[in-house]
Design a protein around this motif. Sequence first.
Motif, PDB file in Angstrom:
ATOM      1  N   PRO A   1     -15.867 -19.665 -42.377  1.00 24.88           N
ATOM      2  CA  PRO A   1     -13.852 -18.384 -42.201  1.00 24.88           C
ATOM      3  C   PRO A   1     -13.091 -18.915 -42.851  1.00 24.88           C
ATOM      4  CG  PRO A   1     -14.958 -21.127 -39.753  1.00 24.88           C
ATOM      5  CD  PRO A   1     -15.415 -21.578 -41.780  1.00 24.88           C
ATOM      6  N   LEU A   2     -12.311 -18.190 -42.423  1.00 28.27           N
ATOM      7  CA  LEU A   2     -10.635 -17.894 -43.289  1.00 28.27           C
ATOM      8  C   LEU A   2      -9.863 -18.801 -42.282  1.00 28.27           C
ATOM      9  CD1 LEU A   2     -10.803 -15.162 -45.685  1.00 28.27           C
ATOM     10  CD2 LEU A   2     -11.428 -17.636 -46.357  1.00 28.27           C
ATOM     11  N   ALA A   3      -9.674 -19.478 -42.723  1.00 28.03           N
ATOM     12  CA  ALA A   3      -7.772 -20.537 -41.327  1.00 28.03           C
ATOM     13  C   ALA A   3      -7.196 -18.612 -41.123  1.00 28.03           C
ATOM     14  CB  ALA A   3      -7.323 -21.315 -42.447  1.00 28.03           C
ATOM     15  N   PRO A   4      -6.632 -18.892 -40.032  1.00 27.73           N
ATOM     16  CA  PRO A   4      -5.536 -17.573 -39.947  1.00 27.73           C
ATOM     17  C   PRO A   4      -4.878 -17.675 -40.783  1.00 27.73           C
ATOM     18  CG  PRO A   4      -6.319 -19.324 -38.081  1.00 27.73           C
ATOM     19  CD  PRO A   4      -6.636 -20.189 -38.946  1.00 27.73           C
ATOM     20  N   ASN A   5      -3.480 -18.289 -41.420  1.00 24.91           N
ATOM     21  CA  ASN A   5      -3.167 -18.135 -42.222  1.00 24.91           C
ATOM     22  C   ASN A   5      -3.056 -18.048 -43.676  1.00 24.91           C
ATOM     23  OD1 ASN A   5      -4.339 -21.047 -42.658  1.00 24.91           O
ATOM     24  ND2 ASN A   5      -1.971 -22.456 -42.746  1.00 24.91           N
ATOM     25  N   THR A   6      -4.504 -17.556 -44.171  1.00 20.85           N
ATOM     26  CA  THR A   6      -4.932 -17.569 -45.445  1.00 20.85           C
ATOM     27  C   THR A   6      -4.023 -16.032 -45.981  1.00 20.85           C
ATOM     28  OG1 THR A   6      -7.284 -18.522 -44.847  1.00 20.85           O
ATOM     29  CG2 THR A   6      -7.059 -17.148 -46.883  1.00 20.85           C
ATOM     30  N   VAL A   7      -3.685 -16.472 -46.815  1.00 16.51           N
ATOM     31  CA  VAL A   7      -2.756 -14.961 -47.717  1.00 16.51           C
ATOM     32  C   VAL A   7      -3.721 -14.145 -48.332  1.00 16.51           C
ATOM     33  CG1 VAL A   7      -0.931 -14.394 -48.932  1.00 16.51           C
ATOM     34  CG2 VAL A   7      -0.615 -16.630 -47.855  1.00 16.51           C
ATOM     35  N   ALA A   8      -4.404 -14.747 -49.033  1.00 14.13           N
ATOM     36  CA  ALA A   8      -5.888 -13.623 -49.845  1.00 14.13           C
ATOM     37  C   ALA A   8      -6.710 -14.878 -50.075  1.00 14.13           C
ATOM     38  CB  ALA A   8      -4.631 -13.608 -50.882  1.00 14.13           C
ATOM     39  N   MET A  12       6.902 -17.108 -57.391  1.00 15.63           N
ATOM     40  CA  MET A  12       6.527 -17.698 -56.364  1.00 15.63           C
ATOM     41  C   MET A  12       4.904 -18.059 -56.613  1.00 15.63           C
ATOM     42  SD  MET A  12       5.425 -15.530 -52.671  1.00 15.63           S
ATOM     43  CE  MET A  12       6.874 -15.348 -52.144  1.00 15.63           C
ATOM     44  N   THR A  13       3.822 -18.454 -56.161  1.00 23.82           N
ATOM     45  CA  THR A  13       2.852 -19.084 -56.661  1.00 23.82           C
ATOM     46  C   THR A  13       2.337 -18.614 -55.082  1.00 23.82           C
ATOM     47  OG1 THR A  13       3.869 -20.590 -58.951  1.00 23.82           O
ATOM     48  CG2 THR A  13       1.135 -20.634 -57.244  1.00 23.82           C
ATOM     49  N   LEU A  14       0.625 -18.636 -55.204  1.00 26.66           N
ATOM     50  CA  LEU A  14       0.715 -17.813 -54.131  1.00 26.66           C
ATOM     51  C   LEU A  14      -1.547 -18.975 -54.056  1.00 26.66           C
ATOM     52  CD1 LEU A  14       0.717 -14.068 -53.049  1.00 26.66           C
ATOM     53  CD2 LEU A  14       1.792 -16.233 -51.631  1.00 26.66           C
ATOM     54  N   TYR A  15      -1.538 -19.571 -53.282  1.00 27.46           N
ATOM     55  CA  TYR A  15      -2.416 -19.801 -53.566  1.00 27.46           C
ATOM     56  C   TYR A  15      -3.330 -20.189 -52.611  1.00 27.46           C
ATOM     57  CZ  TYR A  15      -0.022 -23.736 -56.284  1.00 27.46           C
ATOM     58  OH  TYR A  15       0.491 -24.151 -56.805  1.00 27.46           O
ATOM     59  N   TYR A  16      -5.092 -19.491 -53.028  1.00 26.91           N
ATOM     60  CA  TYR A  16      -6.145 -19.060 -52.008  1.00 26.91           C
ATOM     61  C   TYR A  16      -6.466 -18.990 -52.752  1.00 26.91           C
ATOM     62  CZ  TYR A  16      -6.810 -15.652 -56.302  1.00 26.91           C
ATOM     63  OH  TYR A  16      -6.770 -15.331 -57.322  1.00 26.91           O
TER      64      TYR A  16
END
Length: 97
Positions: free
Chosen positions: A16-23, A1-5
């Motif tokens: 501000p960071l978006a509510p769905n930001t993973v990291a 799995m690749t996560l983009y952050y």
Amino acid sequence: MTLYYPDVSNYQGSMPLAPNTVACFAKASEGTSYKDPYYAHFKAEAARVGALFGGYHFLHAGNAAAQAANCFAAVGRGVPVMIDHEPTTGSNPTVAD
């Protein structure tokens, strides 16, 4: 799995960071003395949206011990840290750094 952050720093200001930001990884320090003034903002933003958080140190050539101390002073205990290594005018860090 690749996560983009996002990789953020003072260049993004108080974005501000978006509510769905993973990291989120935020610049904490650079060289032997610079501490990013927006590091705490992004750490708080990551907590607000429930994102994993880490800091990064922008590495310069030379004086690794002083750079590590500067990074630790900015980040503290318990926060993952990565190194950002990019050649810049007057500095081309190596593995030894």
